[in-house]
Design an enzyme around this catalytic site. Structure first.
Site, PDB file in Angstrom:
ATOM      1  N   LYS A  73      -9.343  -4.576  18.496  1.00 23.95           N
ATOM      2  CA  LYS A  73     -10.082  -4.512  17.218  1.00 23.95           C
ATOM      3  C   LYS A  73     -11.504  -5.074  17.347  1.00 23.95           C
ATOM      4  CE  LYS A  73      -5.942  -4.584  14.293  1.00 23.95           C
ATOM      5  NZ  LYS A  73      -5.357  -5.108  13.024  1.00 23.95           N
TER       6      LYS A  73
ATOM      7  N   ASN B 276      -7.290  -9.815  13.757  1.00 20.06           N
ATOM      8  CA  ASN B 276      -6.146 -10.248  14.571  1.00 20.06           C
ATOM      9  C   ASN B 276      -6.107  -9.589  15.948  1.00 20.06           C
ATOM     10  OD1 ASN B 276      -5.276  -7.738  13.724  1.00 20.06           O
ATOM     11  ND2 ASN B 276      -3.222  -8.390  13.134  1.00 20.06           N
TER      12      ASN B 276
ATOM     13  N   HIS C 141      -4.078  -3.997  17.570  1.00 22.65           N
ATOM     14  CA  HIS C 141      -3.062  -3.237  16.837  1.00 22.65           C
ATOM     15  C   HIS C 141      -2.123  -2.627  17.868  1.00 22.65           C
ATOM     16  CE1 HIS C 141      -1.102  -0.302  14.242  1.00 22.65           C
ATOM     17  NE2 HIS C 141      -1.297   0.562  15.220  1.00 22.65           N
TER      18      HIS C 141
ATOM     19  N   GLU D 126       0.439   8.066  15.964  1.00 20.60           N
ATOM     20  CA  GLU D 126      -0.810   7.339  16.243  1.00 20.60           C
ATOM     21  C   GLU D 126      -1.463   7.790  17.544  1.00 20.60           C
ATOM     22  OE1 GLU D 126       0.375   3.253  13.820  1.00 20.60           O
ATOM     23  OE2 GLU D 126      -0.016   3.129  15.960  1.00 20.60           O
TER      24      GLU D 126
HETATM   25  P1  CMP Z   1      -2.129  -3.904  12.199  1.00 23.03           P
HETATM   26  O1  CMP Z   1      -1.018  -4.020  13.168  1.00 23.03           O
HETATM   27  O2  CMP Z   1      -3.380  -3.267  12.708  1.00 23.03           O
HETATM   28  O3  CMP Z   1      -1.619  -3.088  10.921  1.00 23.03           O
HETATM   29  C1  CMP Z   1      -2.192  -3.258   9.652  1.00 23.03           C
HETATM   30  C2  CMP Z   1      -3.116  -4.435   9.576  1.00 23.03           C
HETATM   31  O4  CMP Z   1      -3.377  -4.924   8.265  1.00 23.03           O
HETATM   32  C3  CMP Z   1      -2.508  -5.616  10.288  1.00 23.03           C
HETATM   33  O5  CMP Z   1      -2.509  -5.380  11.674  1.00 23.03           O
HETATM   34  C4  CMP Z   1      -3.383  -6.757   9.791  1.00 23.03           C
HETATM   35  O6  CMP Z   1      -4.544  -6.934  10.587  1.00 23.03           O
HETATM   36  C5  CMP Z   1      -3.830  -6.270   8.410  1.00 23.03           C
HETATM   37  N1  CMP Z   1      -3.292  -7.096   7.333  1.00 23.03           N
HETATM   38  C6  CMP Z   1      -4.009  -7.819   6.455  1.00 23.03           C
HETATM   39  N2  CMP Z   1      -3.218  -8.456   5.583  1.00 23.03           N
HETATM   40  C7  CMP Z   1      -1.943  -8.148   5.921  1.00 23.03           C
HETATM   41  C8  CMP Z   1      -0.652  -8.503   5.402  1.00 23.03           C
HETATM   42  N3  CMP Z   1      -0.507  -9.316   4.355  1.00 23.03           N
HETATM   43  N4  CMP Z   1       0.443  -7.993   6.006  1.00 23.03           N
HETATM   44  C9  CMP Z   1       0.324  -7.148   7.069  1.00 23.03           C
HETATM   45  N5  CMP Z   1      -0.865  -6.772   7.584  1.00 23.03           N
HETATM   46  C10 CMP Z   1      -1.976  -7.274   7.026  1.00 23.03           C
END
Ligand code: CMP
Length: 140
Positions: A10, A113, A116, A127
């Site tokens: 990311k 974070n 993904h 995906e």
């Molecule tokens: P990702 O695995 O990329 O899938 C969706 C993304 O939404 C997740 O990682 C997080 O970075 C983001 N996100 C933000 N808030 C939340 C939440 N409360 N629960 C899950 N994903 C979240």
């Protein structure tokens, strides 16, 4: 079984210059990078990619963050690649991620974070196809 999973480094991790360190973890775990490209996603692309989350309260922040800078997108292939990648990543919220995982070591918040990874075989197939036509995947 040999699987393929979609992985995204990311914008936060690309900005921190840790693409190589994250790739090293994939390779050390026996996952092979069989496709890769760097992209600065548009809001439309990010929204489509994360369409399953469109009714979640964090959707607009998610799209804003994922379009804040370039991302590195790759297909990882290997034995149990989907679960293996999720183990390497750690919990979505870096505060809950186990020590030594990518998110524990490189992520700052639940939005920023670091990575993904597809969560199941069905989503992995969707995906991978979203970003890579079959002819651009180099498996063995
Ligand atoms: P990702 O695995 O990329 O899938 C969706 C993304 O939404 C997740 O990682 C997080 O970075 C983001 N996100 C933000 N808030 C939340 C939440 N409360 N629960 C899950 N994903 C979240």
């Amino acid at each position: 079984a040999i699987e393929r999973t979609l992985s995204i480094v990311k914008p936060d991790a690309v900005a921190k210059n840790v693409i190589g360190k994250i790739y090293q973890r994939f390779e050390d775990a026996g996952l092979k990078i069989v496709a890769a490209r760097m992209v600065h996603l548009s809001a439309r692309e990010a929204g489509q990619f994360y369409a399953v989350h469109k009714d979640r309260p964090f959707f607009s922040e998610l799209v804003e963050f994922m379009t804040s800078g370039p991302v590195m997108i790759q297909v990882l292939e290997g034995e149990g690649a989907i679960a293996k990648n999720r183990e390497l990543m750690g919990a979505t919220d870096p505060k809950k991620a186990a020590p030594g995982t990518i998110r524990a070591d490189f992520a700052d918040s639940i939005d920023a974070n670091a990575v993904h990874g597809s969560d199941a075989p069905e989503t992995a197939a969707v995906e991978v196809a979203f970003f890579f036509p079959g002819m651009n995947i180099y498996s063995r």
